[in-house]
Design a protein around this motif. Structure first.
Motif, PDB file in Angstrom:
ATOM      1  N   SER A 489       0.820  -1.233   0.000  1.00 43.84           N
ATOM      2  CA  SER A 489       0.000   0.000   0.000  1.00 43.84           C
ATOM      3  C   SER A 489       0.846   1.272   0.000  1.00 43.84           C
ATOM      4  O   SER A 489       0.615   2.205   0.786  1.00 43.84           O
ATOM      5  N   TYR A 490       1.831   1.310  -0.863  1.00 48.04           N
ATOM      6  CA  TYR A 490       2.669   2.519  -0.954  1.00 48.04           C
ATOM      7  C   TYR A 490       1.841   3.677  -1.519  1.00 48.04           C
ATOM      8  O   TYR A 490       1.089   3.522  -2.469  1.00 48.04           O
ATOM      9  N   LYS A 491       2.003   4.843  -0.920  1.00 46.66           N
ATOM     10  CA  LYS A 491       1.270   6.025  -1.370  1.00 46.66           C
ATOM     11  C   LYS A 491       2.147   7.256  -1.216  1.00 46.66           C
ATOM     12  O   LYS A 491       2.770   7.459  -0.171  1.00 46.66           O
ATOM     13  N   GLU A 492       2.188   8.054  -2.275  1.00 45.80           N
ATOM     14  CA  GLU A 492       2.954   9.299  -2.219  1.00 45.80           C
ATOM     15  C   GLU A 492       1.999  10.448  -1.944  1.00 45.80           C
ATOM     16  O   GLU A 492       0.950  10.587  -2.583  1.00 45.80           O
ATOM     17  N   VAL A 498       5.555  10.348   2.143  1.00 44.72           N
ATOM     18  CA  VAL A 498       5.062   9.074   1.635  1.00 44.72           C
ATOM     19  C   VAL A 498       4.543   8.236   2.809  1.00 44.72           C
ATOM     20  O   VAL A 498       4.893   8.471   3.974  1.00 44.72           O
TER      21      VAL A 498
END
Length: 573
Positions: A489-492, A498
């Motif tokens: 669930s990587y989100k910038e 981040v």
């Protein structure tokens, strides 16, 4: 004022002569010729009349197309690859031809120099071995005459042309008379040496000019090559100079922004280091203003153009660099004017020396003529007329190679009177390369844990600060990769930081603006760290590039990212 290419200029003296005559024309408001770049800045409404005047002064010298605008024409998507290939091919062929021409000239000079040395050796041997004056005369003269004609015929022809046009006193005439006089007094080796060494000097000067010109051109590579304009759901590629105000351009990741404008869709980090010197990427979003020449790093942007390319900051910088040599220093102007008076004075002194030597010192005509020739050679104004402008041009080229923009030769002189210097910090006094200098960890976490969470959280980011965290992780943990299966669930979060799920933990890495809204106060972080570690950090030690880490919505620590000072900064200051 327009900039043109001026062709077939042979020497600095020619450019000075043309410039002086054009300044006397009523139709010319202003003019400046730069021999090094073979360009002319001209403010006139009758270019044909100007060319007619140049034809009378220097036949063969002509003004070609205006180069004020570096971009012409339009190309389609299909034509792009062919255009690029042709440009690369043309550039490659041009470089090969230029290389061959340059080496051809070098080989000719080496051959002439070798022939000259052989001539000296043969002369000494024949002088010893032969008793025939005719054999000695022929062997003495024939080799040196060949070398003389091959190395000096252009100078003699130019001197004759100048005489026919009424231009009597110049370096071509002085060199021709001196060398011919050397033949008359029986010193052919000295006559050929004068022309040969003069040509070697010109070759070395041309190399210096070419080197400086390449340094200046390299600095101009920051200009955008094309723009992708959106029209009726189509992407049309055109040169930046053709983009009009109000049009929308699409800028993809890694592309240069073609024109100054305002972002109307998308967000991204842009690299403006070539314009501002700031190595930290700038975050832009809707309604942010962006400059041409900056590089889009992380997202697709749609930009509404607010200025034409000709009005953009990058184009103004290019014009400053390209036209720097036209802004002549007082020293240049002085020596240009001095040479016009100096040359006839030298000629008169040489004649007087020859006459006085015969009348008052009982010297032979041959010896007095030899002395006059020596004066003509050693007093030739070439060293003044060529070397002074050349030194300024070389200085501008050397500065451009190091990324320093100087607006003109006149400002090089002004630097001698500087008393106060204001330095930019990032990338000037510092290296512009970020490195983790310290890690602050809250109770329950070690410094290595904070570093590991930060490196995993920042793994997919291409921001320079994220790169510095990953590199420090590789160094400390002796690894060269990261296990991406641990990252979910990587989100910038544009402009803030981040977030990601790491080993089931919700980790956020970002700036103070991101985390301060939820879980901590900046001052509390510093005071808490000082109390726990017995240290005395203050707000000045915690830089704006500090990365704060929260784990499961609780503050866990931070990493201080510093930009190291260059080793030679102290010496430079």
């Amino acid at each position: 004022m327009k900039k043109y290419k001026i062709n077939n200029l042979d020497c600095q003296a020619c450019s000075i002569k043309i410039e002086d005559n054009l300044k006397r024309l009523g139709i010319v408001k202003d003019v400046s010729i730069d021999f090094a770049t073979q360009t002319i800045l001209l403010d006139t409404e009758d270019i044909d009349k100007v060319q007619q005047v140049i034809d009378k002064i220097e036949p063969g010298v002509f003004i070609s197309e205006s180069i004020s605008d570096n971009y012409q024409g339009k190309f389609s998507k299909q034509f792009k690859c062919d255009q690029k290939f042709r440009n690369e091919k043309s550039s490659f062929l041009t470089n090969i031809i230029s290389f061959m021409k340059q080496k051809k000239r070098l080989f000719i000079l080496i051959a002439l120099l070798s022939g000259y040395i052989i001539g000296l050796i043969l002369k000494s041997r024949i002088l010893i071995e032969t008793k025939s004056k005719f054999v000695y005369f022929m062997s003495n003269y024939i080799i040196f005459i060949i070398i003389y004609m091959l190395s000096g015929y252009e100078i003699i022809i130019q001197a004759i042309k100048n005489l026919l046009k009424g231009g009597f006193f110049d370096e071509n005439l002085l060199m021709s008379l001196a060398s011919i006089g050397a033949f008359i007094v029986g010193a052919p080796e000295e006559a050929s040496a004068v022309m040969l060494l003069y040509n070697i000097g010109l070759y070395l000067e041309d190399l210096t000019i070419d080197h400086s010109r390449k340094s200046i051109k390299a600095l101009l590579e920051l200009k955008p090559e094309y723009a992708t304009v959106l029209e009726q759901n189509e992407q049309i590629k055109m040169f930046p100079s053709e983009v009009k105000i109000g049009q929308v351009v699409l800028v993809k990741i890694g592309e240069k922004i073609p024109c100054d404008g305002t972002v109307i869709e998308g967000n991204s980090y842009i690299d403006a280091s070539m314009l501002t010197g700031e190595s930290i990427p700038i975050f832009v979003k809707e309604n942010s203003n962006v400059l041409a020449g900056t590089i889009n790093m992380s997202g697709i942007l749609k930009i509404k153009v607010t200025k034409t390319f000709q009005e953009s900051s990058i184009n103004r910088i290019m014009e400053i660099v390209e036209n720097a040599t036209h802004k002549k220093a007082k020293t240049e102007l002085f020596f240009n004017n001095f040479a016009r008076v100096y040359t006839p004075i030298v000629f008169i002194i040489a004649i007087i020396t020859a006459i006085i030597s015969v009348l008052f010192f009982n010297q032979s005509v041959t010896e007095s003529l030899y002395r006059a020739c020596v004066i003509l050679v050693i007093s030739c104004p070439c060293a003044l007329v060529i070397s002074v402008p050349l030194s300024y041009f070389a200085g501008l080229g050397a500065a451009s190679k190091k990324g320093i923009l100087i607006k003109g030769s006149n400002l090089l002189d002004a630097l001698t009177d500087v008393e106060t210097v204001v330095f930019d910090k990032t990338g000037t006094l510092t290296e512009g390369k970020f490195k983790v200098s310290h890690i602050m960890a809250q109770k329950g976490y070690s410094e290595k844990q904070i570093l590991e969470y930060a490196a995993y959280c920042e793994f997919y980011s291409n921001h320079p600060i994220a790169n510095s965290i990953r590199n420090y992780y590789y160094e400390i943990f002796h690894k060269n990769t990261i296990d991406t299966t641990r990252i979910k669930s990587y989100k910038e979060i544009p402009g803030l930081g981040v977030s990601a799920i790491i080993d089931g933990n919700h980790v956020v890495a970002g700036n103070a603006k991101l985390l301060n809204q939820k879980i901590f106060s900046r001052d509390n972080v510093i005071n808490s760290f000082n109390k726990e570690n017995g240290m005395n950090y203050n707000n000045n030690k915690i830089s704006d590039t500090t990365v704060y880490i929260s784990i499961n919505d609780k503050y866990a620590g931070c990493l201080i990212i510093l930009d190291n000072i260059k080793k030679d900064s102290k010496t430079a200051i």
